[in-house]
Design a protein around this motif. Structure first.
Motif, mmCIF file in Angstrom:
data_model
loop_
_atom_site.group_PDB
_atom_site.id
_atom_site.type_symbol
_atom_site.label_atom_id
_atom_site.label_comp_id
_atom_site.label_asym_id
_atom_site.label_seq_id
_atom_site.Cartn_x
_atom_site.Cartn_y
_atom_site.Cartn_z
ATOM 1 N N ILE A 43 0.848 -1.188 0.000
ATOM 2 C CA ILE A 43 0.000 0.000 0.000
ATOM 3 C C ILE A 43 0.880 1.234 0.000
ATOM 4 C CG2 ILE A 43 -1.633 1.353 1.378
ATOM 5 C CD1 ILE A 43 -2.840 -1.183 2.382
ATOM 6 N N ASP A 44 0.486 2.236 -0.769
ATOM 7 C CA ASP A 44 1.174 3.520 -0.776
ATOM 8 C C ASP A 44 0.495 4.428 0.233
ATOM 9 O OD1 ASP A 44 2.745 5.689 -1.408
ATOM 10 O OD2 ASP A 44 1.570 6.229 -3.170
ATOM 11 N N SER A 45 1.227 4.853 1.225
ATOM 12 C CA SER A 45 0.646 5.736 2.251
ATOM 13 C C SER A 45 1.395 7.052 2.279
ATOM 14 C CB SER A 45 0.695 5.079 3.627
ATOM 15 O OG SER A 45 2.033 5.009 4.067
ATOM 16 N N SER A 46 1.675 7.617 1.136
ATOM 17 C CA SER A 46 2.462 8.829 1.070
ATOM 18 C C SER A 46 1.734 10.049 1.617
ATOM 19 C CB SER A 46 2.899 9.100 -0.367
ATOM 20 O OG SER A 46 1.769 9.237 -1.191
ATOM 21 N N VAL A 47 0.431 9.964 1.750
ATOM 22 C CA VAL A 47 -0.345 11.084 2.274
ATOM 23 C C VAL A 47 -0.195 11.120 3.787
ATOM 24 C CG1 VAL A 47 -2.647 12.079 2.462
ATOM 25 C CG2 VAL A 47 -1.960 10.894 0.383
ATOM 26 N N ARG A 48 0.112 12.285 4.325
ATOM 27 C CA ARG A 48 0.249 12.444 5.772
ATOM 28 C C ARG A 48 -0.547 13.663 6.216
ATOM 29 N NH1 ARG A 48 4.985 10.110 8.382
ATOM 30 N NH2 ARG A 48 6.013 8.773 6.906
ATOM 31 N N ARG A 49 -1.013 13.608 7.425
ATOM 32 C CA ARG A 49 -1.709 14.752 8.004
ATOM 33 C C ARG A 49 -0.679 15.739 8.529
ATOM 34 N NH1 ARG A 49 -5.894 12.084 12.010
ATOM 35 N NH2 ARG A 49 -5.754 14.176 12.853
ATOM 36 N N ASP A 50 -1.133 16.887 8.970
ATOM 37 C CA ASP A 50 -0.230 17.908 9.496
ATOM 38 C C ASP A 50 0.528 17.437 10.727
ATOM 39 O OD1 ASP A 50 -0.976 19.653 7.530
ATOM 40 O OD2 ASP A 50 -2.471 20.685 8.763
ATOM 41 N N ASN A 51 -0.060 16.520 11.499
ATOM 42 C CA ASN A 51 0.597 16.056 12.714
ATOM 43 C C ASN A 51 1.539 14.879 12.447
ATOM 44 O OD1 ASN A 51 -1.211 14.032 12.242
ATOM 45 N ND2 ASN A 51 -2.329 14.247 14.177
ATOM 46 N N GLY A 52 1.747 14.514 11.181
ATOM 47 C CA GLY A 52 2.700 13.460 10.841
ATOM 48 C C GLY A 52 2.117 12.066 10.781
ATOM 49 N N ARG A 53 0.849 11.918 11.089
ATOM 50 C CA ARG A 53 0.227 10.593 11.033
ATOM 51 C C ARG A 53 -0.128 10.233 9.599
ATOM 52 N NH1 ARG A 53 -3.324 9.575 16.356
ATOM 53 N NH2 ARG A 53 -1.826 10.446 17.814
ATOM 54 N N ARG A 54 -0.002 8.951 9.296
ATOM 55 C CA ARG A 54 -0.279 8.486 7.942
ATOM 56 C C ARG A 54 -1.768 8.423 7.666
ATOM 57 N NH1 ARG A 54 4.199 5.558 5.714
ATOM 58 N NH2 ARG A 54 5.832 5.373 7.254
ATOM 59 N N GLN A 55 -2.089 8.694 6.426
ATOM 60 C CA GLN A 55 -3.444 8.501 5.934
ATOM 61 C C GLN A 55 -3.344 7.745 4.627
ATOM 62 O OE1 GLN A 55 -5.198 12.419 5.740
ATOM 63 N NE2 GLN A 55 -6.450 11.909 7.506
ATOM 64 N N ILE A 56 -4.337 6.949 4.340
ATOM 65 C CA ILE A 56 -4.334 6.143 3.138
ATOM 66 C C ILE A 56 -5.545 6.515 2.299
ATOM 67 C CG2 ILE A 56 -4.409 3.785 2.241
ATOM 68 C CD1 ILE A 56 -3.074 2.984 4.939
ATOM 69 N N ILE A 57 -5.324 6.721 1.023
ATOM 70 C CA ILE A 57 -6.397 7.090 0.109
ATOM 71 C C ILE A 57 -7.249 5.855 -0.184
ATOM 72 C CG2 ILE A 57 -6.895 7.985 -2.200
ATOM 73 C CD1 ILE A 57 -4.278 9.518 -2.030
ATOM 74 N N GLY A 58 -8.550 6.061 -0.314
ATOM 75 C CA GLY A 58 -9.485 4.972 -0.562
ATOM 76 C C GLY A 58 -9.130 4.144 -1.790
ATOM 77 N N ARG A 59 -8.611 4.780 -2.822
ATOM 78 C CA ARG A 59 -8.205 4.070 -4.037
ATOM 79 C C ARG A 59 -7.132 3.027 -3.736
ATOM 80 N NH1 ARG A 59 -7.315 8.386 -7.017
ATOM 81 N NH2 ARG A 59 -5.299 8.701 -6.069
ATOM 82 N N GLU A 60 -6.201 3.332 -2.827
ATOM 83 C CA GLU A 60 -5.149 2.389 -2.439
ATOM 84 C C GLU A 60 -5.733 1.221 -1.639
ATOM 85 O OE1 GLU A 60 -1.716 1.997 -2.874
ATOM 86 O OE2 GLU A 60 -2.189 3.323 -4.531
ATOM 87 N N ILE A 61 -6.707 1.504 -0.797
ATOM 88 C CA ILE A 61 -7.358 0.445 -0.020
ATOM 89 C C ILE A 61 -8.035 -0.543 -0.969
ATOM 90 C CG2 ILE A 61 -9.208 -0.049 1.634
ATOM 91 C CD1 ILE A 61 -8.555 2.685 2.924
ATOM 92 N N LEU A 62 -8.748 -0.015 -1.953
ATOM 93 C CA LEU A 62 -9.435 -0.881 -2.915
ATOM 94 C C LEU A 62 -8.441 -1.674 -3.757
ATOM 95 C CD1 LEU A 62 -12.264 1.530 -4.068
ATOM 96 C CD2 LEU A 62 -12.474 -0.463 -2.570
ATOM 97 N N ARG A 63 -7.340 -1.044 -4.176
ATOM 98 C CA ARG A 63 -6.332 -1.736 -4.968
ATOM 99 C C ARG A 63 -5.702 -2.865 -4.173
ATOM 100 N NH1 ARG A 63 -1.422 -2.193 -5.210
ATOM 101 N NH2 ARG A 63 -0.948 -0.549 -3.758
ATOM 102 N N TYR A 64 -5.400 -2.638 -2.913
ATOM 103 C CA TYR A 64 -4.814 -3.666 -2.062
ATOM 104 C C TYR A 64 -5.815 -4.806 -1.833
ATOM 105 C CZ TYR A 64 -2.424 -5.876 1.856
ATOM 106 O OH TYR A 64 -1.806 -6.767 2.676
ATOM 107 N N TRP A 65 -7.076 -4.469 -1.631
ATOM 108 C CA TRP A 65 -8.101 -5.489 -1.404
ATOM 109 C C TRP A 65 -8.260 -6.396 -2.615
ATOM 110 C CZ3 TRP A 65 -12.851 -6.546 -3.666
ATOM 111 C CH2 TRP A 65 -13.618 -7.489 -3.002
ATOM 112 N N ARG A 66 -8.192 -5.801 -3.802
ATOM 113 C CA ARG A 66 -8.339 -6.589 -5.034
ATOM 114 C C ARG A 66 -7.135 -7.496 -5.263
ATOM 115 N NH1 ARG A 66 -10.346 -1.336 -7.311
ATOM 116 N NH2 ARG A 66 -12.612 -1.525 -7.101
ATOM 117 N N GLY A 67 -6.019 -7.148 -4.655
ATOM 118 C CA GLY A 67 -4.831 -7.995 -4.715
ATOM 119 C C GLY A 67 -4.096 -7.874 -5.965
#
Length: 67
Positions: A43-67
């Protein structure tokens, strides 16, 4: 891993906790997938919030689920 497609918005952003619940996997499994990166089946989790915590885009979640 859950059998049904996760109910996410492709452009939505989800926290680590939300992603683990949506996919039905543990935090350790998710962090391993993040470490692999999207080019090697993870999974690509390049998106981060201002406080440094990772966020994952829904498109990446779906791509990972599909395998």
């Amino acid at each position: 891993m859950v059998c049904e497609i996760p109910n996410v918005s492709e452009r939505g952003r989800y926290s680590i906790a939300q992603t683990t619940l949506l996919l039905g996997i543990s935090r350790a499994t998710l962090y391993r997938a993040i470490k692999l990166g999207s080019k090697r089946g993870g999974i690509d989790s390049s998106v981060r919030r201002d406080n440094g915590r990772r966020q994952i885009i829904g498109r990446e979640i779906l791509r990972y689920w599909r395998g």
